[in-house]
Design an enzyme around this catalytic site. Structure first.
Site, PDB file in Angstrom:
ATOM      1  N   GLY A 135     -13.101   6.206   2.836  1.00  0.00           N
ATOM      2  CA  GLY A 135     -14.505   6.549   2.642  1.00  0.00           C
ATOM      3  C   GLY A 135     -14.981   7.633   3.582  1.00  0.00           C
ATOM      4  O   GLY A 135     -14.179   8.368   4.153  1.00  0.00           O
ATOM      5  N   ARG A 150       0.817  -1.211   0.000  1.00  0.00           N
ATOM      6  CA  ARG A 150       0.000   0.000   0.000  1.00  0.00           C
ATOM      7  C   ARG A 150       0.853   1.264   0.000  1.00  0.00           C
ATOM      8  O   ARG A 150       0.387   2.362  -0.258  1.00  0.00           O
ATOM      9  CB  ARG A 150      -0.931  -0.004   1.227  1.00  0.00           C
ATOM     10  CG  ARG A 150      -1.874   1.181   1.316  1.00  0.00           C
ATOM     11  CD  ARG A 150      -2.787   1.240   0.122  1.00  0.00           C
ATOM     12  NE  ARG A 150      -3.561   2.481   0.044  1.00  0.00           N
ATOM     13  CZ  ARG A 150      -3.150   3.584  -0.572  1.00  0.00           C
ATOM     14  NH1 ARG A 150      -1.976   3.616  -1.154  1.00  0.00           N
ATOM     15  NH2 ARG A 150      -3.913   4.654  -0.611  1.00  0.00           N
ATOM     16  N   LEU A 162     -10.948   5.445  -5.292  1.00  0.00           N
ATOM     17  CA  LEU A 162     -11.128   6.387  -4.177  1.00  0.00           C
ATOM     18  C   LEU A 162     -10.264   6.058  -2.951  1.00  0.00           C
ATOM     19  O   LEU A 162     -10.271   4.936  -2.461  1.00  0.00           O
ATOM     20  CB  LEU A 162     -12.602   6.393  -3.752  1.00  0.00           C
ATOM     21  CG  LEU A 162     -12.985   7.446  -2.707  1.00  0.00           C
ATOM     22  CD1 LEU A 162     -12.797   8.843  -3.225  1.00  0.00           C
ATOM     23  CD2 LEU A 162     -14.398   7.212  -2.225  1.00  0.00           C
ATOM     24  N   ASP A 163      -9.551   7.038  -2.457  1.00  0.00           N
ATOM     25  CA  ASP A 163      -8.726   6.913  -1.244  1.00  0.00           C
ATOM     26  C   ASP A 163      -7.629   5.871  -1.385  1.00  0.00           C
ATOM     27  O   ASP A 163      -7.072   5.416  -0.376  1.00  0.00           O
ATOM     28  CB  ASP A 163      -9.583   6.587  -0.013  1.00  0.00           C
ATOM     29  CG  ASP A 163     -10.534   7.706   0.347  1.00  0.00           C
ATOM     30  OD1 ASP A 163     -10.247   8.863   0.000  1.00  0.00           O
ATOM     31  OD2 ASP A 163     -11.572   7.431   0.970  1.00  0.00           O
ATOM     32  N   ALA A 164      -7.331   5.457  -2.614  1.00  0.00           N
ATOM     33  CA  ALA A 164      -6.335   4.402  -2.794  1.00  0.00           C
ATOM     34  C   ALA A 164      -5.126   4.869  -3.594  1.00  0.00           C
ATOM     35  O   ALA A 164      -4.281   4.065  -3.963  1.00  0.00           O
ATOM     36  CB  ALA A 164      -6.986   3.196  -3.477  1.00  0.00           C
TER      37      ALA A 164
END
Lengths: 287, 287, 287, 287
Positions: free
Chosen positions: B205, A215, B231-233
Site C-alpha cells: 500500500g 507468497r 494490489l501489491d500481491a
C-alpha cells in the site's frame, strides 16, 4: 566496540535541549572520568535526545553507589533525564527459555562454553525435558515447566519466581514457542529478547516459513526484538535476511532460516550485553 | 547468462510425469537443434513441472512458424503442456509508465541510451508533462494522459490502444503511482512489471517508508512483481534490501530506497527480457 | 542524516586525551550553538581521537570567519588538534572525470538533474568526446583532454588549472580509466574519489572482472576510495558486493558490476558531501 | 533442494557436443528412472559441458552395481564423459580436523547432534587435546596427533591411515590451522573442505583479520574451498561477507568473522553432502 572493564555506562534520554552533551561530559570530566565512547542521537520527530556514554572509572572520584544521585543533582533532574547506569565489570545473568527447536539454544551454549560473551547463565527453563542433559552438563540448572492453557498463569508465576531467585538480569527466548502473558512481559520491560523467524512485520504470527513460501518471496529474514504485550510487535533490535528462490521448499526455508535465526539472536544478545540498545516507544536506538 | 542470437527459447509447464526432459530434448535433437541452456524445476506440492530450454537455430530444420505446431504434435498435446516460444533475435518493445518520481525512469533511460539491454522503447506514458523533454530527446514518443477518478476508464482505454498501436510486448511501471484497473491488468497478464518500494508483503500500500520508519525496522527493501488485480500481491520477480538504523530519517529511507528500487526493477526487467521468468499462480520461477 | 542548513561542521582529530568532547561542546555551548549531531571515535592502537560535530548557527555569536581562530585559541592549539570547518549551506563544486564507460556518469547526472544532492558540477573532463552532448545539455562545461604517454604531464597541468579556474572542491573519477600522477594526487589530498570495480584489495589493477572470473569467486564487489599515489591502495570510503555463480560469464560480471559500481560511488560521494568522511593514514572514519 | 532417498545422482562433465542431455535422460528413461532434478551448464570458454541429474530408483531396472558399466556402454564412453555416481541413501562419513579455535567445531557438532545433516562423523583429529571431552561425549572417536616440523610427515601418514581405517568419504578442516602437505592433498582430491577467514583472494595466508583491519576494508568475508596443493587457492565452494566499520577493532573483526566462518563452512558442507559441487580446474560449479 567492547568497553573496558572498570568503566561506567550511562544510557540517557530526555527532551532535546541545548547543552546536553556538554553537561554530561562536563560532569564526567569534573569527577575525573575519561570518556571512552560516546554516541548521541536526536529524534527530530519526537524532539527527544538519546545518548550512550562510557567512561573509565580508574580515576573517577565518585563511589559507584553515589553516581546516580550526583548525576541527578548535577543535571539529570534539571534536564528531565531518564537514565540507567551500568558497570562493565558486572557479569550479567541471562535466563534462557527454550523448547524443542534447539538450534538457537546450541548456538548460545557454544558461545557460553567458549567464553565468547561476558555472561552467566544460571538457569534454563523449558516446557520439555529434551534439552536437560545438554544444560546440566555445563552445570546450569534446568527447570522443566510444561505450559498448557489451564496452568499457564501458575507456571508463569513459577518462572517469575525463578528469575528473581536466580538474580536474573534479562531473559532470552531461544525459540521458546510459547506466548508470554501481558503480566509477565510488563514485569520485565525491555528485558525479554525474542527471535522471530521472519522479516517482521512480514509474516508475524505462526508458521512464517510456510507463509513466505506461499507468497513466493525471494528473500527470507529473521528478527530479534524485545517482547511486549503486542505479539511480534516489540521494538526490533536486529534483523537479517538471506536469498531464496523457487527451488527452495518449505524445508529448505526452515533450514536456511535456522542459521539466520541463531546469528540474528546472538547479535541482539551481544548488543544488549554491551548496553548498546535503548528502546523508546516502539523503536530501538542501537548505538 | 545471455542466450545467443538466432536461438529459440521454450518456457514450458505441465503436470509432472516421467520423461519430460527426454521428450523435449529429443524433439530438439531430432530437428538438428543444439541445446545451449536448460533449466527445469518440479514443484512437488503442486505436482507441476517447469522448464526453460534454449537452443541454437543454426542447423534446426523447422521453420520458425512451424515449431509450435510440430512441438504440439510431437509431445506438447500428449503431455498436456502449456508453453511459450520466443526467439532471441526479436527485439522486444517495452512501454514505460512514469509519473514524477523519476529515479527509476532515468536509470532505465541510461541503460537504453547506452544499449545495455536489447530492447526498444517506442513510447512513454505519463500522467504529468514533467519528463517529456527527457523522453523526446531520445526520439521516444511521449503521451501525457492525466488520470483522475472521473476519466480513469477512458484514459486506460487510450493507454491500451497506444500499447496496441505501438506493438508493445510488455509494460514497466517505473514508479507510476497509479493503480491499474482489473480490466487493464487482465488484458496484460504477466506483462506488466511494477516496482514497489518495500520488502513485500511488509508495508504493502501507500507510504511504505513512513510505515517502515514507524515500525523501526533495521532493513528496508524493494520488490519488483508482475501486476495482478490484487494490489501489491502479484508474483514477485526480484527483491533486495539495504540496512538502515535509527539514525535514518524517513527522508534517508526514501533516499536509500531510490537506489534499491531502480536496481531491483532493472534486474526484474533484465530477467523478463531474457525470458527467464515463468509465473505460475502467485509465484515465479526465475530460471 | 542530513544536517540542517545554516549549520557548521567540525571534523577534528588529535592525540587522545581527557576532556576533548567536553571542551569542544563547551566551546559551542558558550557561543550559543546547539549541537545537532556528534560522533566520536578513539583509535586505541594509534592513541588518536576523531570527532565530527555539527551545530546550528542560528544563535551562534561568532562570525563564520572568526570561528577557526576562536577555536584554535580556546582549545585547538592546546589539544594539538587538526580540524576542518565546513558550512552546510556552502554548495560544493564537484568536477567529474570520465572516459567511455558511462554508467557511473549517467547515474551521477541523473542525481544532479533531479537535485538529489546539494552539489554543483561546473565541469566534466574526459579523454574522449563521447559524452560531450549529454554534459552540455545540462549547461555543464565539457573539456576533452586526451591523454597519452607523451602529453600526460601537460594535460594534467591543464586539468589542475581547470579545477582551480572553476573553483572545484573535489574531484570524482567516474570510471576515468587513467592513472593520475603522484603530482596531481598530492595536490588534491583526500579530494579525489575513485571507483574501482573490485572488492579491494582483491583484484587491484586492470581487468578485475576477468581476474574474478578466473579465480571462481562467488561474490564480486566494488570499492570507492580516495586516490593516493599508491594505485588502488587509498583509504576506502565504501564497498559493496553482489553474489555471482558459475553461470555468470565475464560479461555477466561486468553487467552486474556496473550497478554495484554506480551505487557504491554514489554512496561515497554522498558521505563526502556530508563531510562524514575523515581519512587518517590509510583508513577512513565514516561517521 | 534435498533429493529423495533411493535416488541416484550423476555428476558428469565432458566436451560440449550436441545431444548430451537427451542422451542422458534417454538412458534414465529407458531403464525406468524418473528424473527429479536436472541442472546443466556449458562453459563456453572451455567448451565443456557439466551436468547433475538425480532420478528415482523406485522403478529403475538396473542394479546399482551395474549402472556405471551400462552408462559407459550406452553413452559415457562415446561422449568422452567423466562422471561420478552417488546414491542418496548412502550416509557419507565425514572426518573433522580441528585445533583450538572451536566455533566451527561446535557449530558442526550441534548440527550433528540434532540430525540436521545426513552424515556420520566417525572420528575427529586434532593437534590438541582440548576438544576431546566434547567429541567423546557424542561417541565419536578422538585422535590427538600433535604436528610439528619434525613429525609432520609421520603424523600425516597416521592421519591418512585413520581416514582409510574409518572409511571416511571426505574431510572438513574446521579451523585446523595446519597446512596439509601436497602428498596428503593429492591423496584426497576435492575431498578436503577448508574454511579460510577472509574473502579470498583478499588476505590469503596468516592473520587475515589483522590485514583487513590494516587495509581499512568496510566488509569482511569468509571462504570455503577445496584444499589443493596451492595454499588458499583451491576451488571456492561458498563465500559470504558482513559489513564492518572503523569502529570495529581487530577483536571485533574476529568476533564477527567467527559467525561468518561457521555459516559459510556449514553451507559448503551441505552442498558437498548433496553432491551439488563439481570442481573443474580451479573453479566449482555449484548446482
Amino acid at each position: 566496540m567492547t568497553d573496558h572493564l572498570n568503566s561506567a555506562i550511562l544510557l540517557i534520554h530526555c527532551p532535546d535541549q541545548r547543552g546536553i552533551v556538554r553537561a554530561v561530559t562536563d560532569f564526567i570530566f569534573r569527577h575525573g572520568g575519561n570518556v571512552t565512547a560516546l554516541d548521541q542521537y536526536v529524534d527530530p520527530e519526537q524532539g527527544m535526545f538519546f545518548m550512550r556514554v562510557a567512561w573509565s572509572l580508574d580515576q573517577f572520584d565518585l563511589e559507584r553507589e553515589d553516581i546516580d544521585a550526583a548525576f541527578a543533582d548535577a543535571l539529570g533532574r534539571e534536564m528531565q533525564m531518564e537514565w540507567s547506569l551500568e558497570f562493565t565489570d558486572h557479569v550479567q545473568r541471562m535466563a534462557l527459555f527454550v523448547s524443542q527447536h534447539s538450534h538457537c539454544f546450541y548456538d548460545i551454549l557454544a558461545r557460553y562454553e567458549t567464553g565468547e560473551w561476558r555472561v552467566e547463565i544460571p538457569l534454563v527453563i523449558s516446557n520439555h525435558e529434551t534439552l536437560r542433559p545438554a544444560v546440566e552438563r555445563l552445570g546450569i540448572d534446568f527447570h522443566c515447566l510444561p505450559v498448557n492453557k489451564e496452568n499457564k498463569a501458575q507456571q508463569e508465576q513459577k518462572q517469575l519466581e525463578l528469575l528473581q531467585h536466580y538474580g536474573v538480569d534479562f531473559v532470552v527466548l531461544a525459540r521458546y514457542m510459547q506466548i508470554l502473558s501481558e503480566d509477565f512481559v510488563s514485569a520485565w520491560p525491555h528485558k525479554v529478547i525474542n527471535i522471530h523467524h521472519s522479516f517482521l512485520p512480514a509474516f508475524a504470527g505462526a508458521r512464517p516459513y510456510h507463509a513466505a513460501y506461499e507468497r513466493g518471496v525471494k528473500i527470507i529474514g529473521a528478527t530479534s526484538h524485545y517482547v511486549t504485550a503486542d505479539l511480534d510487535a516489540g521494538p526490533i533490535i536486529e534483523q537479517d535476511v538471506v536469498r531464496v528462490s523457487h527451488e527452495h521448499s518449505i524445508d529448505d526455508l526452515v533450514r536456511k532460516g535456522r542459521d539466520l535465526e541463531k546469528i540474528v539472536l546472538a547479535r541482539a544478545i551481544w548488543q544488549h550485553l554491551q548496553h548498546r540498545v535503548l528502546a523508546y516507544r516502539n523503536r530501538t536506538i542501537v548505538f
